[in-house]
Design a protein around this motif. Structure first.
Motif, PDB file in Angstrom:
ATOM      1  N   PHE A 142      16.494 126.003  51.749  1.00  0.00           N
ATOM      2  CA  PHE A 142      17.162 127.300  51.791  1.00  0.00           C
ATOM      3  C   PHE A 142      17.550 127.734  50.379  1.00  0.00           C
ATOM      4  N   ALA A 143      17.985 126.784  49.573  1.00  0.00           N
ATOM      5  CA  ALA A 143      18.281 127.108  48.166  1.00  0.00           C
ATOM      6  C   ALA A 143      17.007 127.533  47.446  1.00  0.00           C
ATOM      7  N   LEU A 144      15.883 126.902  47.803  1.00  0.00           N
ATOM      8  CA  LEU A 144      14.607 127.285  47.207  1.00  0.00           C
ATOM      9  C   LEU A 144      14.239 128.710  47.607  1.00  0.00           C
ATOM     10  N   PHE A 145      14.469 129.052  48.873  1.00  0.00           N
ATOM     11  CA  PHE A 145      14.227 130.421  49.326  1.00  0.00           C
ATOM     12  C   PHE A 145      15.093 131.410  48.546  1.00  0.00           C
ATOM     13  N   LEU A 146      16.368 131.092  48.369  1.00  0.00           N
ATOM     14  CA  LEU A 146      17.254 131.981  47.613  1.00  0.00           C
ATOM     15  C   LEU A 146      16.797 132.119  46.163  1.00  0.00           C
ATOM     16  N   SER A 147      16.284 131.040  45.605  1.00  0.00           N
ATOM     17  CA  SER A 147      15.791 131.123  44.226  1.00  0.00           C
ATOM     18  C   SER A 147      14.540 131.993  44.156  1.00  0.00           C
ATOM     19  N   ILE A 151      12.759 137.357  57.014  1.00  0.00           N
ATOM     20  CA  ILE A 151      13.940 137.021  56.215  1.00  0.00           C
ATOM     21  C   ILE A 151      13.797 137.544  54.781  1.00  0.00           C
ATOM     22  N   PHE A 152      12.576 137.552  54.236  1.00  0.00           N
ATOM     23  CA  PHE A 152      12.380 138.160  52.919  1.00  0.00           C
ATOM     24  C   PHE A 152      12.679 139.654  52.977  1.00  0.00           C
TER      25      PHE A 152
END
Length: 622
Positions: free
Chosen positions: A38-43, A171-172
């Motif tokens: 999830f942190a990777l997605f936020l990044s 989600i994007f």
């Protein structure tokens, strides 16, 4: 009072040992992995900006990896285009392990699944019998397979709609158009302008509903609606490893159902296509009767997708009928909307809709906020695909960032030279998004004699597509009568039809007709011998006008005199216009329509298409 006996379980060393074992539990590892992804997605979302894409080219190929790892995107675009674009082969890193491990993606990687699980963990505290009943398999879970069949069938017939419900694209899109602007709004002084996005309230509302349905039933979207989960469920039937319950050691306590994320019935015959591989059942079993085993007996599982064939046939028929149904409006062909202006590098409209997954990455990276989620410019089929709204922004002259982040090739990767028609692309010319037009009834110089050349000033092409043509116009109530004159001035009165010699004195504002270099004012009259004199005005008072130079013959009293202005009227060379929209964005005329506006006519992306209903490039080309 009886003395307290301290057992081995109560010793500090035992407590420490239990804490270490809890920290090393497989479910703890899973939660850590979920948090990291999830942190990777936020990044990825954070790095999808023009500044990063422009200054750090090495990151361009990474910020789309989560979308490129989506097997549903690869398969559906392959059905619509008959090719696999670019790095979509990367989705095999998810698809191949699914054949061995099952639907691990849903509970280990998927950011939307993680978000739903987190919301339920924080706000939904249900235990005991109620929790076990909430995690029982329901027939409603068949719906996602019907949705998958309908969407893949529609894709096979040329309409790509998986982006509406695909969790990665959704989600994007939701973070781009709704979440980030909502979060950044209160902190605008720190984060800068969060941007404006048309329909953001609707996208945000749907995202809120998808996430909060977990408060009604755990992972409701994942269990009932998710087409990607359905696809992975189909492939997971071949998985080598799966959850296995030992019926000899099982005491029937049903604790394995308390936290089952997929509602896959671990207490009975496991439904392989529904299991999220969350391992909660393994941790919750007090007897150690549940394990993750290689090649367990097939008699202990429901191997295939348990959906009635008639429902799947109905879904396939609905999917086959969807493309001709939505295209019957003609919005993608003959009755196309002139507002359906696509980003530079976009392919022809129908091919564009065959590729676009509505992830809105291009909208996120756009530096001027001109890209917006579409409503119905291209009909229902084009919902949430990117269009340019020049009232909000303009297409930056030397920017091709949208093509750099498009994962499916709906917007091709192009160079600045290709966009501008330079270097080796001189022969093919620049990419035209559309053509600008003037609304003469709203244009200040054309309709109101108010000087304005903003559109010409900001036009970026060379030579400029917008130029000015200077004309002489008599100002409003500019007919005057000479009352007296000198060599370099003339006193005038108001013109009346009845008696030119009895004209009343004029009432001007001081220097009202002085003008400037861009819009000079003149007096013009005809002498008795028929010679017309025109002189530039250098100043005036209440009723006397001073000219530059001298009259060759002083105008006599009673002579008709015209007050005129030299006005620069903007004109459009459609052969040079590239449709960047900066003229519309900067036009000072506000309201529901600017005085200059851009439409899709004249675009180059469809110029080679043989079908006249799909070719929009020839209408305004010379």
């Amino acid at each position: 009072m009886e003395p307290t006996v301290q057992t081995k379980a109560d010793t500090p060393l035992t407590v420490l040992g239990n804490s270490c074992r809890n920290a090393l539990r497989i479910t703890t590892v899973r939660v850590i992995v979920q948090a990291l992804f999830f942190a990777l997605f936020l990044s990825f979302i954070g790095f999808t900006t023009f500044a990063v894409v422009d200054r750090t080219p090495q990151l361009r190929k990474w910020i789309d990896k989560l979308l490129e790892s989506d097997p549903l995107v690869m398969i559906s675009t392959a059905l619509t285009t008959h090719t696999v674009y670019g790095a979509l082969w990367f989705s095999l890193v998810v698809l191949v392990p699914t054949l061995f491990l099952g639907r691990f993606f849903c509970n280990w990687i998927c950011p939307l699944g993680t978000l739903q699980q987190f919301v339920a963990w924080v706000f939904r505290r249900v235990t005991g019998k109620e929790a076990a009943e909430a995690n029982l398999y329901r027939r409603s879970q068949e719906l996602k397979y019907a949705i998958l069949v309908a969407m893949l069938t529609a894709a096979a017939f040329g309409s790509l709609q998986i982006g509406v419900l695909d969790p990665i694209a959704a989600i994007f899109r939701s973070f781009t158009a709704a979440v980030i602007p909502a979060v950044s709004g209160p902190a605008q002084r720190i984060t800068g302008d969060p941007g404006l996005y048309r329909g953001a309230w609707f996208i945000g509302f749907l995202f809120f509903v998808l996430v909060t349905t977990s408060l009604i039933q755990p992972r409701l979207f994942c269990r009932v609606l998710c087409p990607l989960g359905a696809l992975l469920g189909v492939f997971s039937r071949f998985s080598w490893w799966r959850i296995e319950r030992d019926p000899v050691r099982c005491n029937g306590c049903n604790r394995c159902k308390l936290n089952c994320e997929g509602a896959c019935d671990p207490h009975g015959a496991l439904r392989k296509s529904e299991c999220f591989v969350c391992f909660n059942c393994i941790e919750d079993c007090p007897e150690g009767a549940i394990q993750f085993k290689l090649f367990p007996p097939a008699s202990h599982e429901v191997t295939g997708v348990d959906v009635p064939r008639r429902k799947l046939i109905f879904a396939a028929v609905a999917g086959a009928l969807f493309p001709p149904w939505v295209r019957a409006t003609g919005r993608t062909t003959r009755d196309f909307s002139s507002q359906a202006i696509r980003p530079p590098g976009s392919v022809e409209e129908i091919e564009f809709l065959e590729r676009c997954i509505k992830c809105d990455q291009c909208i996120r990276v756009c530096p001027t906020n001109v890209l917006q989620p579409a409503w119905f410019e291209s009909g229902l089929e084009g919902l949430w695909s990117p269009v340019l709204n020049f009232r909000i922004g303009h297409c930056q002259y030397q920017c091709t960032a949208c093509g750099e982040v498009c994962p499916t090739g709906a917007i091709q990767r192009i160079s600045i030279a290709q966009k501008l028609g330079r270097a080796e692309f001189v022969d093919q010319g620049p990419i035209r998004l559309g053509t600008a037009h003037f609304d003469l009834g709203r244009c200040l110089p054309h309709s109101k004699n108010i000087p304005c050349s903003v559109c010409e000033e900001v036009c970026p092409t060379s030579p400029k597509a917008i130029y000015t043509e200077r004309v002489m116009r008599t100002v409003h109530a500019g007919r005057m009568v000479v009352r007296s004159s000198t060599d370099d001035s003339v006193t005038v009165g108001e013109w009346t039809k009845s008696d030119l010699t009895a004209a009343q004195p004029a009432h001007f504002r001081n220097d009202a007709w002085k003008g400037d270099e861009t819009t000079p004012f003149y007096v013009s009259f005809q002498n008795a011998d028929g010679v017309t004199e025109t002189h530039r005005i250098t100043g005036n008072d209440a009723d006397t006008v001073t000219i530059q130079g001298r009259f060759s013959r002083q105008p006599a009293a009673g002579t008709l005199l015209l007050l005129q202005m030299e006005l620069a009227l903007p004109k459009m060379d459609t052969g040079l216009c590239i449709g960047c929209g900066i003229c519309e964005r900067q036009c000072p005329v506000v309201g529901d329509r600017r005085a200059v506006y851009v439409t899709a006519e004249g675009e180059t992306r469809s110029q080679h298409h043989p079908d006249r209903d799909r070719n929009r490039s020839v209408i305004l080309r010379r």
